[in-house]
Design a protein around this motif. Structure first.
Motif, PDB file in Angstrom:
ATOM      1  N   PHE A 170      -1.002  -0.507  -8.506  1.00 57.40           N
ATOM      2  CA  PHE A 170      -1.797  -1.473  -7.786  1.00 57.40           C
ATOM      3  C   PHE A 170      -2.665  -0.879  -6.952  1.00 57.40           C
ATOM      4  CE2 PHE A 170      -3.222  -4.454  -4.455  1.00 57.40           C
ATOM      5  CZ  PHE A 170      -3.541  -5.271  -5.282  1.00 57.40           C
ATOM      6  N   GLN A 171      -2.052  -0.007  -5.895  1.00 56.30           N
ATOM      7  CA  GLN A 171      -2.919   0.668  -5.046  1.00 56.30           C
ATOM      8  C   GLN A 171      -4.289   1.723  -5.670  1.00 56.30           C
ATOM      9  OE1 GLN A 171      -1.900   1.062  -1.028  1.00 56.30           O
ATOM     10  NE2 GLN A 171      -1.943   3.325  -1.075  1.00 56.30           N
ATOM     11  N   ALA A 172      -4.051   2.079  -6.934  1.00 57.82           N
ATOM     12  CA  ALA A 172      -4.930   3.071  -7.342  1.00 57.82           C
ATOM     13  C   ALA A 172      -6.033   1.948  -7.835  1.00 57.82           C
ATOM     14  CB  ALA A 172      -4.377   3.830  -8.715  1.00 57.82           C
ATOM     15  N   GLY A 173      -5.807   1.040  -8.420  1.00 61.96           N
ATOM     16  CA  GLY A 173      -6.905   0.057  -9.024  1.00 61.96           C
ATOM     17  C   GLY A 173      -7.445  -0.480  -7.530  1.00 61.96           C
ATOM     18  N   LEU A 174      -6.728  -0.829  -6.647  1.00 59.58           N
ATOM     19  CA  LEU A 174      -7.487  -1.456  -5.356  1.00 59.58           C
ATOM     20  C   LEU A 174      -8.672  -0.529  -4.757  1.00 59.58           C
ATOM     21  CD1 LEU A 174      -7.282  -3.345  -3.217  1.00 59.58           C
ATOM     22  CD2 LEU A 174      -5.560  -2.039  -1.905  1.00 59.58           C
ATOM     23  N   MET A 175      -8.286   0.917  -4.826  1.00 64.39           N
ATOM     24  CA  MET A 175      -9.154   1.915  -4.389  1.00 64.39           C
ATOM     25  C   MET A 175     -10.575   1.653  -5.161  1.00 64.39           C
ATOM     26  SD  MET A 175      -7.528   3.541  -1.917  1.00 64.39           S
ATOM     27  CE  MET A 175      -6.863   2.074  -1.851  1.00 64.39           C
ATOM     28  N   LEU A 176     -10.403   1.381  -6.566  1.00 65.68           N
ATOM     29  CA  LEU A 176     -11.788   1.232  -7.194  1.00 65.68           C
ATOM     30  C   LEU A 176     -12.238  -0.141  -7.064  1.00 65.68           C
ATOM     31  CD1 LEU A 176     -10.726   3.049 -10.686  1.00 65.68           C
ATOM     32  CD2 LEU A 176     -12.111   3.719  -8.810  1.00 65.68           C
ATOM     33  N   SER A 177     -11.519  -0.972  -6.849  1.00 65.20           N
ATOM     34  CA  SER A 177     -11.943  -2.340  -6.762  1.00 65.20           C
ATOM     35  C   SER A 177     -12.833  -2.426  -5.424  1.00 65.20           C
ATOM     36  CB  SER A 177     -10.816  -3.335  -6.804  1.00 65.20           C
ATOM     37  OG  SER A 177     -11.173  -4.620  -6.372  1.00 65.20           O
ATOM     38  N   PHE A 178     -12.197  -1.764  -4.342  1.00 61.37           N
ATOM     39  CA  PHE A 178     -12.824  -1.817  -2.978  1.00 61.37           C
ATOM     40  C   PHE A 178     -14.123  -1.079  -3.040  1.00 61.37           C
ATOM     41  CE2 PHE A 178     -13.684   0.622   1.077  1.00 61.37           C
ATOM     42  CZ  PHE A 178     -13.771  -0.620   1.928  1.00 61.37           C
ATOM     43  N   ALA A 179     -14.132   0.146  -3.747  1.00 56.34           N
ATOM     44  CA  ALA A 179     -15.334   0.914  -3.720  1.00 56.34           C
ATOM     45  C   ALA A 179     -16.387   0.258  -4.311  1.00 56.34           C
ATOM     46  CB  ALA A 179     -15.012   2.458  -4.367  1.00 56.34           C
ATOM     47  N   ALA A 180     -16.082  -0.549  -5.562  1.00 50.05           N
ATOM     48  CA  ALA A 180     -17.104  -1.202  -6.158  1.00 50.05           C
ATOM     49  C   ALA A 180     -17.452  -2.373  -5.614  1.00 50.05           C
ATOM     50  CB  ALA A 180     -16.379  -1.626  -7.697  1.00 50.05           C
ATOM     51  N   GLN A 181     -16.562  -3.304  -4.925  1.00 52.92           N
ATOM     52  CA  GLN A 181     -17.001  -4.491  -4.670  1.00 52.92           C
ATOM     53  C   GLN A 181     -16.519  -4.710  -3.119  1.00 52.92           C
ATOM     54  OE1 GLN A 181     -14.390  -6.290  -7.310  1.00 52.92           O
ATOM     55  NE2 GLN A 181     -15.695  -6.036  -9.096  1.00 52.92           N
TER      56      GLN A 181
END
Length: 467
Positions: A400-411
């Motif tokens: 989850f935290q790996a996906g969160l990093m990309l979600s935050f960077a994108a949005q």
């Protein structure tokens, strides 16, 4: 265990040889007699046919059925002497029709190539690896990428498509056009002999892991022992996963050789077997990339490192989406020769399996907070791992935290991390400087570490959205 033959009944080696020799002599005599009878019958049939080419053709077919190959060939040759355009006899001899005239296969191929060269040279095409392409497609062709009806295909696919083959409307596999009606009626070829059967029988045939279904989606290729109806359902989820992560990868178009291949295990047991045979421990994630030395050979694509996932009763669609995104990211890295860290590869996967919508992000976000929330990102990037020795909650935390990093960077609205992510995207695009990906990823990690308090706040916003 077999019961031993009583010693008194065991023949000696000399006796064995005598028995075998006797059987051989008897068989030869019987064959000679049968052969003599066939020859006599052949002479009778041939005499009755006289000089009628169609009648001689029937005699030739009879000789072929009776394993009188030499006589059959002689008769087929007699037919074409009497009637040069006799289709059946020409085909039986391996001849081919070129511009209204039948030629021996080698001569026909040479004529085709000569005619093709003249035609395409006049059009301004260029020959690359034996295939004629337009001038603006030469660079692609030299790297093994060919164009066909607005699609990118491999060389082998291009050859088959140019030869007239078409795709099966249900599976996307290449078939001869003469079978298109059968394919449209949901019949499928099985086995090396290409026998056509209905979906039920095909499902049974492909339930063996040695011969799974091979089904193309818009972006991926799926291999599975699941029934076709279920594979078709998973095909949609694979495309959803691919499309979800596509903007993060700059919508880069993969070459056909790097098209994501997803091996979907039908059962938990099958998935474990794949993990043991093909994995490196990361199969604990439910979706994993086969280890480097373990490859699959896919028709028309060659050897690939597939993504493997489990068709879990609840998580199956998520795992397929995760695998598709993971495969897309890996394929993009292959295009430019980059080596993506494990957290980033699975970050792309997690972005599709856990951040597909606000409700999913909120639910998984609440679970993440209960497991400790966002903390010590520097240690997270340095020590990211997925393996079977980890507790399930720790695997879930990392994913989850790996996906969160990309979600935050994108949005997440943080300019610095967004810019860093865009640099990673650019480093995976065609023409990117070699080695630029590693530098861009390091900068992204640094930007995320610096933004840790903002990421904590962003996660809370995701959770609050669904309330």
């Amino acid at each position: 265990m077999h019961r031993p033959i009583p010693r008194i009944l065991r023949p000696t080696m000399k006796a064995y040889l005598t028995i075998l020799a006797s059987i051989a002599l008897l068989s030869s005599a019987a064959f000679a007699q049968t052969g003599a009878q066939l020859k006599q019958e052949l002479r009778t049939k041939e005499a009755a046919a006289k000089k009628d080419p169609d009648a001689l053709f029937e005699v030739a077919k009879w000789a072929s059925e009776k394993a009188l190959a030499a006589d059959a060939k002689r008769l087929y040759q007699s037919v074409v002497k009497l009637k040069p355009d006799h289709e059946g006899a020409n085909l039986a001899l391996g001849n081919a029709l070129v511009e209204g005239k039948w030629w021996p296969a080698k001569e026909a191929e040479a004529l085709r190539k000569k005619a093709m060269a003249a035609e395409y040279t006049a059009k301004g095409y260029v020959e690359v690896s034996g295939i004629w392409v337009e001038k603006d497609q030469v660079a692609d062709a030299k790297r093994g990428v060919f164009h066909h009806e607005n699609q990118l295909v491999t060389k082998d696919e291009k050859i088959a498509l140019q030869a007239g083959q078409v795709r099966h409307p249900e599976t996307g596999e290449l078939i001869d056009p003469q079978f298109l009606e059968k394919a449209s009626n949901k019949y499928f070829p099985i086995g090396s002999e290409g026998r056509w059967v209905d979906e039920k029988e095909a499902d049974t045939y492909h339930s063996d892991i040695k011969r799974p279904w091979i089904v193309r989606s818009t972006y991926c290729t799926i291999l599975s022992t699941l029934p076709l109806a279920k594979v078709q359902e998973m095909r949609q989820h694979a495309d959803q996963g691919f499309e979800r992560v596509r903007p993060l990868l700059g919508s880069v178009e993969l070459s056909p050789a790097n098209r994501p291949v997803i091996l979907v295990a039908a059962t938990e047991s099958e998935y474990r077997d794949y993990g043991a045979a093909l994995g490196d421990g990361t199969d604990a994630a439910g979706s994993f990339l086969m280890r480097e030395e373990a490859t699959l050979k896919v028709p028309f694509q060659g050897e690939v490192r597939a993504c493997v996932c489990e068709m879990h009763k609840d998580w199956g669609p998520r795992y397929v989406r995760h695998a598709a995104a993971l495969g897309y990211a890996f394929g993009a890295s292959l295009e430019v020769g980059a080596d993506l860290p494990l957290w980033l590869l699975h970050g792309f996967g997690s972005y599709t399996s856990r951040f597909d919508n606000d409700q999913d992000a909120a639910w998984f976000g609440q679970q993440h907070v209960q497991k400790g929330g966002v903390k010590n990102l520097k240690a997270f990037f340095a020590g990211f791992a997925l393996n079977g020795e980890m507790e399930a909650k720790d695997v879930a935390y990392n994913l989850f935290q790996a996906g969160l990093m990309l979600s935050f960077a994108a949005q997440g609205g943080d300019a610095k991390t967004t810019e860093a992510l865009q640099a990673v995207t650019a480093s995976l695009s065609p023409g990117a400087k070699k080695g630029s990906a590693a530098k861009a990823i390091s900068k992204l990690e640094a930007a995320l570490i610096e933004a840790e308090p903002k990421i904590v706040a962003y996660l809370q916003k995701l959770i609050d959205k669904a309330r």
